[in-house]
Design a protein around this motif. Structure first.
Motif, PDB file in Angstrom:
ATOM      1  N   TYR A   1      83.002  75.567  17.962  1.00 11.61           N
ATOM      2  CA  TYR A   1      81.706  76.299  17.269  1.00 11.61           C
ATOM      3  C   TYR A   1      80.977  76.941  18.272  1.00 11.61           C
TER       4      TYR A   1
ATOM      5  N   LEU B   1      82.335  78.739  20.488  1.00 13.95           N
ATOM      6  CA  LEU B   1      82.975  79.956  20.575  1.00 13.95           C
ATOM      7  C   LEU B   1      82.730  80.894  19.383  1.00 13.95           C
TER       8      LEU B   1
ATOM      9  N   HIS C   1      91.323  65.780  13.858  1.00 17.63           N
ATOM     10  CA  HIS C   1      92.172  66.481  13.182  1.00 17.63           C
ATOM     11  C   HIS C   1      93.045  67.443  14.116  1.00 17.63           C
TER      12      HIS C   1
ATOM     13  N   ILE D   1      83.636  70.534   6.936  1.00 16.33           N
ATOM     14  CA  ILE D   1      82.981  71.453   7.867  1.00 16.33           C
ATOM     15  C   ILE D   1      83.287  72.687   7.736  1.00 16.33           C
ATOM     16  N   SER D   2      84.317  73.064   6.781  1.00 14.75           N
ATOM     17  CA  SER D   2      84.716  74.592   6.657  1.00 14.75           C
ATOM     18  C   SER D   2      83.872  75.119   5.713  1.00 14.75           C
TER      19      SER D   2
ATOM     20  N   VAL E   1      81.949  78.767   5.469  1.00 12.91           N
ATOM     21  CA  VAL E   1      82.213  79.773   4.140  1.00 12.91           C
ATOM     22  C   VAL E   1      80.822  80.310   3.901  1.00 12.91           C
TER      23      VAL E   1
ATOM     24  N   GLY F   1      89.914  81.500   9.844  1.00 15.92           N
ATOM     25  CA  GLY F   1      89.358  80.210   9.122  1.00 15.92           C
ATOM     26  C   GLY F   1      90.082  79.722   8.159  1.00 15.92           C
TER      27      GLY F   1
ATOM     28  N   GLY G   1      92.963  77.541   8.923  1.00 18.52           N
ATOM     29  CA  GLY G   1      92.475  76.227   9.415  1.00 18.52           C
ATOM     30  C   GLY G   1      92.768  75.525   8.282  1.00 18.52           C
ATOM     31  N   LEU G   2      92.755  75.743   7.014  1.00 18.95           N
ATOM     32  CA  LEU G   2      92.688  74.746   5.954  1.00 18.95           C
ATOM     33  C   LEU G   2      94.283  73.928   5.898  1.00 18.95           C
TER      34      LEU G   2
ATOM     35  N   LEU H   1      96.073  73.288   8.237  1.00 20.21           N
ATOM     36  CA  LEU H   1      96.132  72.755   9.454  1.00 20.21           C
ATOM     37  C   LEU H   1      95.190  71.091   9.236  1.00 20.21           C
TER      38      LEU H   1
ATOM     39  N   ASP I   1     101.611  72.224  16.555  1.00 17.33           N
ATOM     40  CA  ASP I   1     102.128  72.663  17.906  1.00 17.33           C
ATOM     41  C   ASP I   1     103.229  73.622  17.422  1.00 17.33           C
TER      42      ASP I   1
ATOM     43  N   VAL J   1      99.447  77.572  14.730  1.00 11.93           N
ATOM     44  CA  VAL J   1      98.169  76.955  15.342  1.00 11.93           C
ATOM     45  C   VAL J   1      97.532  78.207  16.168  1.00 11.93           C
TER      46      VAL J   1
ATOM     47  N   HIS K   1      96.403  80.673  14.329  1.00 15.28           N
ATOM     48  CA  HIS K   1      94.872  80.320  13.397  1.00 15.28           C
ATOM     49  C   HIS K   1      93.791  80.568  14.356  1.00 15.28           C
ATOM     50  N   PHE K   2      94.036  79.890  15.625  1.00 17.27           N
ATOM     51  CA  PHE K   2      92.772  80.067  16.424  1.00 17.27           C
ATOM     52  C   PHE K   2      92.472  81.458  17.144  1.00 17.27           C
TER      53      PHE K   2
ATOM     54  N   TRP L   1      88.126  88.097  -1.478  1.00 19.30           N
ATOM     55  CA  TRP L   1      87.051  88.302  -0.840  1.00 19.30           C
ATOM     56  C   TRP L   1      87.405  89.715  -0.008  1.00 19.30           C
TER      57      TRP L   1
HETATM   58  C1  HEA Z   1      86.184  79.314  17.447  1.00 14.96           C
HETATM   59  C2  HEA Z   1      87.319  78.626  17.233  1.00 14.96           C
HETATM   60  C3  HEA Z   1      87.690  77.804  16.151  1.00 14.96           C
HETATM   61  C4  HEA Z   1      87.185  77.775  14.813  1.00 14.96           C
HETATM   62  C5  HEA Z   1      85.731  78.358  14.265  1.00 14.96           C
HETATM   63  C6  HEA Z   1      87.960  76.976  14.158  1.00 14.96           C
HETATM   64  C7  HEA Z   1      87.841  76.404  12.634  1.00 14.96           C
HETATM   65  C8  HEA Z   1      88.872  75.742  12.057  1.00 14.96           C
HETATM   66  N1  HEA Z   1      89.668  74.883  12.398  1.00 14.96           N
HETATM   67 FE1  HEA Z   1      90.618  75.326  14.252  1.00 14.96          FE
HETATM   68  N2  HEA Z   1      91.422  75.259  16.235  1.00 14.96           N
HETATM   69  C9  HEA Z   1      90.795  75.985  17.297  1.00 14.96           C
HETATM   70  C10 HEA Z   1      89.602  77.021  17.106  1.00 14.96           C
HETATM   71  C11 HEA Z   1      89.040  77.164  16.038  1.00 14.96           C
HETATM   72  N3  HEA Z   1      89.130  76.416  14.776  1.00 14.96           N
HETATM   73  C12 HEA Z   1      91.773  75.940  18.262  1.00 14.96           C
HETATM   74  C13 HEA Z   1      91.487  76.604  19.792  1.00 14.96           C
HETATM   75  C14 HEA Z   1      92.528  75.167  18.005  1.00 14.96           C
HETATM   76  C15 HEA Z   1      93.877  74.493  18.824  1.00 14.96           C
HETATM   77  C16 HEA Z   1      93.519  73.745  20.054  1.00 14.96           C
HETATM   78  C17 HEA Z   1      95.002  73.645  20.828  1.00 14.96           C
HETATM   79  O1  HEA Z   1      95.610  72.819  20.286  1.00 14.96           O
HETATM   80  O2  HEA Z   1      95.314  74.171  21.511  1.00 14.96           O
HETATM   81  C18 HEA Z   1      92.462  74.936  16.741  1.00 14.96           C
HETATM   82  C19 HEA Z   1      93.195  73.759  15.971  1.00 14.96           C
HETATM   83  C20 HEA Z   1      92.868  73.408  14.718  1.00 14.96           C
HETATM   84  C21 HEA Z   1      93.378  72.226  14.160  1.00 14.96           C
HETATM   85  C22 HEA Z   1      94.621  71.497  14.677  1.00 14.96           C
HETATM   86  C23 HEA Z   1      95.944  71.926  14.364  1.00 14.96           C
HETATM   87  C24 HEA Z   1      97.043  71.291  15.119  1.00 14.96           C
HETATM   88  O3  HEA Z   1      97.247  71.107  16.448  1.00 14.96           O
HETATM   89  O4  HEA Z   1      98.014  70.834  14.502  1.00 14.96           O
HETATM   90  C25 HEA Z   1      92.831  71.930  12.828  1.00 14.96           C
HETATM   91  C26 HEA Z   1      93.383  71.055  11.875  1.00 14.96           C
HETATM   92  O5  HEA Z   1      92.617  70.690  11.070  1.00 14.96           O
HETATM   93  C27 HEA Z   1      91.858  73.024  12.749  1.00 14.96           C
HETATM   94  C28 HEA Z   1      91.202  73.419  11.824  1.00 14.96           C
HETATM   95  C29 HEA Z   1      89.945  74.449  11.429  1.00 14.96           C
HETATM   96  C30 HEA Z   1      89.080  74.241  10.216  1.00 14.96           C
HETATM   97  C31 HEA Z   1      89.566  73.535   9.042  1.00 14.96           C
HETATM   98  C32 HEA Z   1      88.397  75.224  10.717  1.00 14.96           C
HETATM   99  C33 HEA Z   1      87.218  75.819   9.899  1.00 14.96           C
HETATM  100  O6  HEA Z   1      85.922  75.478  10.271  1.00 14.96           O
HETATM  101  C34 HEA Z   1      87.444  77.085   9.189  1.00 14.96           C
HETATM  102  C35 HEA Z   1      86.583  77.488   8.227  1.00 14.96           C
HETATM  103  C36 HEA Z   1      86.389  78.906   7.678  1.00 14.96           C
HETATM  104  C37 HEA Z   1      86.832  79.596   6.648  1.00 14.96           C
HETATM  105  C38 HEA Z   1      87.411  78.401   5.558  1.00 14.96           C
HETATM  106  C39 HEA Z   1      86.883  80.804   6.629  1.00 14.96           C
HETATM  107  C40 HEA Z   1      85.976  81.345   5.379  1.00 14.96           C
HETATM  108  C41 HEA Z   1      85.972  82.752   5.011  1.00 14.96           C
HETATM  109  C42 HEA Z   1      86.068  83.451   3.827  1.00 14.96           C
HETATM  110  C43 HEA Z   1      86.465  82.349   2.764  1.00 14.96           C
HETATM  111  C44 HEA Z   1      86.151  84.688   3.356  1.00 14.96           C
HETATM  112  C45 HEA Z   1      86.862  85.672   4.548  1.00 14.96           C
HETATM  113  C46 HEA Z   1      87.338  87.149   4.048  1.00 14.96           C
HETATM  114  C47 HEA Z   1      86.997  88.456   4.134  1.00 14.96           C
HETATM  115  C48 HEA Z   1      85.512  88.422   4.608  1.00 14.96           C
HETATM  116  C49 HEA Z   1      87.746  89.390   3.640  1.00 14.96           C
HETATM  117  N4  HEA Z   1      92.072  73.810  13.908  1.00 14.96           N
END
Ligand code: HEA
Ligand code: HEA
Ligand code: CUA
Ligand SMILES: [Cu+2]
Lengths: 560, 189, 243
Positions: A266, A268, A311, A333-334, A338, A373, A376-377, A379, A390, A394, A397-398, C34
């Motif tokens: 966050y 980032l 997670h 937290i998602s 949103v 984002g 991320g769900l 995952l 892995d 993933v 995703h990020f 969206w």
């Molecule tokens: C800035 C960085 C960032 C952000 C914001 C997020 C946000 C989220 N991340 Fe992510 N994540 C990482 C960076 C990030 N992540 C990184 C670096 C890793 C890997 C690390 C590693 O192993 O090396 C990782 C890995 C990671 C995992 C582990 C996966 C695994 O190793 O198996 C999980 C699991 O729950 C997860 C979940 C989520 C979720 C639920 C969100 C939520 O917060 C997201 C919520 C957002 C939304 C739901 C989007 C909403 C938008 C819309 C609905 C509209 C959009 C459309 C238009 C405008 C057209 N992330």
């Protein structure tokens, strides 16, 4: 310009140039890696020879060096490029200007944090030249692997320790500045969203990084003093029972690392939200939709981010109660993301949208972040994380969040505030080429990752998965990704040329070329030492655009 | 250049910059030691055997050091309440006591190392050396800060010195509390 | 989307794929919804077409509707299917009569597969017996150790019988991933973990190490051969005879 200056603007620029250099380094590391993944058996032209025999064999990367590239790409990008650019550069330069302060609260401390950052960066850089090379156990440095790794890992830990000191000083400074140095009339709810985002970011840096510091101390002890914090009993290394006291826990590191790691993500994204919000209000010529909800969401997100870390550890064998808890918090937290993204998209409605270069990057951010984002769900649900964990899914995703997401926001910020810093504008045509080129290049690299990930293809595989039948058939997309990476690199030349050319030759513009409302535009470009003379008083909220009856379509915050 | 609220309080936050900064610093330090104490808890719970600290460590030195460190804190609080030069005297006493703390700690370390008790010997000792070592670094940092504040007395305004001593008092209380926890966890429990 | 996934060769694969599909439809739906709205407002409100901004903008209705929609969808998904599926996957297996129990010991960079032999029980292992011939330190003199079979990288399973694989690691963290079986489990030194699944398809399936474990991580591969019950018995008997 003095090198050892305590002026927040000078320090901000020092942060900017240093972190841009690291951004380029992070890219070059990964470009090499992508080329290798596409043609793992072929020598890399020119570069392969330059790297020498300790890193390549006849120009083909060695597995050890491949892992160094990956680990250091992640480290450099996260800790030395994006966070310092977002917090160090944008935060330092803009926060005092946006709240009407003469400087940061502790100018000397501010300089100290920059020099510590540089020191940490140099330690990390130097580690490439240690025997055995740099850190190579992933940016996550999981022990026992990292405990047994070559000297580069020690350098990584020391670098991290120094870096955490630097970011702690920086974040204390930012928080005190925001809370204490606001100009008269600048109430909290009149602050630009960017300032709010940076405030929450600073709290995350302040509170989430120390556990990583603690963890790095423990790992240093394991490596240097022979302790077994992360080493269980009964280990066998290279055929021999390991000569350690044992009794430690490898999982402990993961808890400490991810306790930092998740708030870090966050860190980032929040500054990116902040920059995009400023630019969107400006290009739509209307107030942000749901400013209050956005502030609330940012605060909520900051708080929640401390209780979702596990997670990343669903497959370590957690009990069902614990994993149930973390799945629920992850889904919760998602929601603030949103709220923020939806507010930004809805802000567009009813506006009079100008597709300026910063505008394009800010608008491009929205769907790209959305894609990252939303992926991320799957995952975040432990059951669907089983096949995806892995894998390249993933990675996809990020990267959608940090690359065409955060990096686009940072580019938007650079194009938007360049006139403030220099009094000149960046060239628009080059800027648009930069945007469209980057957009295509990034998607060319990252979109195939979702498919590869669904097919089960793992990350961190030296040969791109060619050992396995299951992942065969991706040669085509791996080649496409390599070419996209090359293309992405070439497109950045538009930006680099533009940056240096415009510094000297860019079109001169007025102090407030974007007709913006916030305080940084109320002073000259570049701003004088101590920013405002005389000091300003604030009379209104941050986004008074298109007020009915106003003479122009914007009313600046300091206008009575 | 004058940064506002360096010495006077800001009305809406009720604090000076330095005080707020010190509180934030302490918050961050709480997370640092909090992480280490959590690590202690996790390792201890999963350990097959965990020696009682008093069997291995020198409880007397530990107890004396607890008193000495309380003295540092007390002198920091006296400094906080004293004007200019007198503050300097109390800070200096604090420095001496803190040095005594480090001296005793060093003595204890050397007798432990002499007895073959090393960080690598067991998880208990690993934790002990790490926690006390990190704590000792905080004492060193405090000594440097005290000396810096003493040196500043004749150079900066009284208001600034007062701000510094206020922060130092906070800092030493924190260092003391951390020590009490370490003492409890390592020597007593 | 199913065509992107590896073959589904275990009993729970179908429900897991269903869930994966389900989440992705939701995610895709949100993204497309969206995106359409986003592109529409960009075109509708571009400055050329809409030179003066309306200060008020959108009213809350649509947005709140969408938020609630997302929240409800997530809650339903989570509580409705994800948690039960996950609990099923992680429940400690009570090996029934017909279950096959096999141990796998991971090391850099190999999977040592161990069958209990005719007595159906595993013998003891000791750290001091570990050598290059006896990679897992099996004590052949222990009560059940005589007939244990150890084969690096070669895992055989009978089709349609539940398999429980007990995992441990000698050195660093590995992860036992079998894409076709839809299982993956970290193998952490000092921790005993397991995976359980019922193969439903005969053939050869790959085990992929899914946690960075060093320079040879990329080639830490094993093969699961799923065969008929009969063939499985023959295989075991053959290996026992070879000893
Ligand atoms: C800035 C960085 C960032 C952000 C914001 C997020 C946000 C989220 N991340 Fe992510 N994540 C990482 C960076 C990030 N992540 C990184 C670096 C890793 C890997 C690390 C590693 O192993 O090396 C990782 C890995 C990671 C995992 C582990 C996966 C695994 O190793 O198996 C999980 C699991 O729950 C997860 C979940 C989520 C979720 C639920 C969100 C939520 O917060 C997201 C919520 C957002 C939304 C739901 C989007 C909403 C938008 C819309 C609905 C509209 C959009 C459309 C238009 C405008 C057209 N992330
Ligand atoms: C903020 C974080 C961040 C960012 C921005 C990026 C950006 C990119 N990442 Fe990275 N990545 C990570 C964080 C990040 N990454 C992490 C944490 C990992 C996991 C590591 C691990 O496994 O441990 C990872 C892993 C990772 C992998 C997987 C490797 C593997 O598993 O083996 C890949 C593969 O393609 C990849 C690719 C890329 C690409 C192509 C970009 C591109 O988007 C890069 C684009 C950048 C540029 C185009 C540079 C632009 C330069 C300038 C503008 C400079 C101007 C300079 C001056 C004026 C001086 N990344
Ligand atoms: Cu074993 Cu990766
Ligand atoms: Cu996370």
């Amino acid at each position: 310009m003095r090198i050892f200056s305590t002026d927040h603007k000078v320090i901000g620029l020092q942060y900017a140039f240093t972190s841009l250099a690291f951004l380029l380094l992070g890219f070059l590391l990964i470009l090499t890696l992508r080329l290798h993944l596409a043609w793992p058996a072929q020598p890399i032209p020119v570069l392969g020879a330059l790297l020498g025999e300790s890193r390549t064999s006849g120009g083909v990367l060695l597995p050890e060096f491949y892992l160094q590239l990956g680990a250091m790409h992640g480290t450099v990008m996260v800790f030395l490029a994006v966070v310092p650019l977002a917090v160090g550069a944008f935060g330092n330069y803009l926060i005092p200007l946006m709240i009407g302060a003469p400087d940061m609260a502790f100018p000397r401390l501010n300089a100290t944090s920059y020099w510590l950052y540089l020191l940490a960066g140099l330690v990390m850089l130097a580690s490439f030249f240690l025997p055995g090379g740099s850190a190579q156990s992933g940016w996550t440095s999981y022990p026992p692997l990292a405990d047994f790794a070559t000297a580069g890992q020690t350098a990584w830990l020391v670098g991290m320790f120094v870096l955490v000191l630097s970011s702690m000083l920086n974040s204390i400074n930012l928080i005190v500045t925001v809370l204490q140095l606001r100009a008269p009339g600048m109430t909290l709810m009149r602050m630009p969203f960017f300032v709010w985002a940076m405030l929450v970011t600073s709290f995350l840096l302040l509170l989430a990084f120390p556990p990583l510091q603690a963890a790095s101390v423990l790992q240093l002890m394991d490596r240097l003093a022979g302790t077994s914090f992360f080493l269980p009993s009964g280990l066998v290394t290279s055929g021999q029972p390991a000569n350690v006291s044992g009794g430690g826990s490898p999982i402990l590191w993961q808890h400490l690392f991810w306790f930092l790691g998740h708030p870090e993500v966050y860190v980032l994204i929040l500054p990116a939200f902040g920059i995009v919000a400023e630019v969107i209000a400006n290009i739509t010529r209307k107030p942000l939709w749901g400013y209050r909800a956005m502030v609330g969401a940012a605060l909520f997100m900051g708080t929640m981010s401390f209780i979702v870390w596990a997670h990343h550890m669903f497959l370590t064998g957690m009990g069902p109660a614990l994993s149930g808890f973390f799945q629920i918090t992850t889904m919760i937290i998602s929601i603030p993301s949103v709220v923020i993204i939806a507010s930004l998209v809805l802000s567009l409605s009813g506006g009079s949208i100008r597709f300026t270069t910063p505008g394009l990057f800010a608008l491009g951010f929205l769907p790209m972040f959305g894609l990252g984002g939303l992926t991320g769900l799957p995952l975040g649900l432990a059951a669907t994380d089983i096949p995806l964990h892995d894998t390249y899914y993933v990675i996809g995703h990020f990267h959608y969040i940090v690359a065409p997401g955060t990096m686009f926001a940072l580019f938007a910020g650079i194009y938007y505030w360049f006139p403030k810093v220099t009094g000149r504008k960046l060239n628009d045509a080059l800027g648009k080429l930069h945007f469209w080129g980057s957009f295509i290049g990034m998607n060319g690299i990252f979109l195939p990752m979702f498919i590869q990930g669904l097919a089960g293809m793992n990350r961190r595989l030296y040969d791109g998965g060619r050992t396995y039948q299951t992942f065969s058939g991706f040669d085509g997309s791996l080649h496409g990704q390599a070419w996209s990476a090359v293309f992405l690199g070439v497109v950045q030349l538009f930006f680099i040329v533009n940056l240096f050319w415009s510094l000297k030759k860019g079109a001169r513009v007025s102090d407030n070329p974007w007709n913006s409302t916030t305080l940084e535009w109320a002073t000259t470009s570049p701003p004088p030492a101590h920013n405002f003379d005389p000091a300003l008083t604030v009379y209104r909220g941050a986004y008074e655009y298109s007020e009915p009856g106003a003479p122009r379509d914007f009313t600046a915050q300091h206008q009575p | 250049m004058i940064i506002p609220y360096t010495t006077e309080r800001r009305a809406d936050t009720g604090m000076t910059n330095v005080t707020l900064g010190m509180w934030l610093f302490i918050a961050s330090e709480v997370m640092l030691f909090g992480a280490l104490f959590s690590a202690y808890a996790l390792l201890r719970v999963s350990a097959t055997d965990w020696p009682p600290g008093r069997d291995l460590l020198n409880l007397t030195i530990g107890a004396v050091n607890t008193v000495v460190l309380a003295g540092v804190t007390a002198s920091a609080w006296r400094a906080r309440r004293s004007p200019g030069p007198q503050a300097g005297r109390w800070l200096a006493i604090g420095v001496l006591l803190a040095l005594a703390f480090l001296g005793l700690k060093g003595w204890e370390y050397s007798s432990e190392l002499g007895a073959g008790l090393r960080p690598a010997t067991s998880t208990f000792l690993a934790m002990y050396f790490t926690l006390t070592g990190l704590h000792a670094l905080h004492v060193v940092a405090g000594i440097i800060a005290n000396v810096w504040a003493i040196a500043g007395i004749s150079r900066v305004t009284d208001a600034m010195t007062a701000g510094r001593t206020r922060s130092l008092a906070l800092y030493w209380v924190f260092v003391d509390i951390v020590w009490l926890i370490i003492f409890g966890l390592m020597y007593l429990l | 989307m199913n065509q992107f996934l590896p073959p589904a060769a275990s009993a729970h694969a179908e429900s897991l794929d269903g869930m994966l599909l389900h989440v992705h439809w939701m995610v895709l739906g949100l993204f497309i919804g969206w995106s359409v709205y986003f592109l529409y407002v960009l075109l509708r409100y571009r400055s050329g077409r809409h030179p003066r901004a309306q200060r008020e903008g959108t009213r809350g209705g649509v947005a709140i509707f969408v938020f609630v929609g997302v929240v409800v969808a997530e809650a339903v998904l989570l509580i409705g299917s994800a948690l039960p599926l996950w609990f099923d996957r992680t429940a400690t297996p009570i090996p029934g009569k017909d279950a096959v129990v096999i141990r796998v010991v991971a090391e850099q960079f190999a999977w040592n597969v161990r069958y209990p032999g005719a007595d159906g029980q595993f013998g003891e292992t000791r750290l001091d017996l570990v050598s290059s011939e006896n990679t897992i330190g099996l004590d052949r003199n222990s009560a059940f150790g005589k007939d244990d079979i150890v084969l690096p990288g070669d895992l055989h399973l009978p089709v349609n019988r539940p398999a429980v694989i007990e995992l441990s690691s000698k050195d660093v963290i590995h992860s036992f991933g079998v894409p076709a079986m839809r299982v993956k489990q970290d193998v952490i030194p000092g921790v005993r973990s397991f995976v359980s699944f019922t193969p439903t398809m005969t053939g050869e399936f790959e085990v992929v190490c899914s946690q960075l474990c060093g320079a040879g991580h990329y080639r830490m591969r094993a093969v699961i051969t799923v065969e008929s019950d009969e063939a499985f018995r023959t295989f075991l008997a053959g290996e026992a005879a070879r000893r």
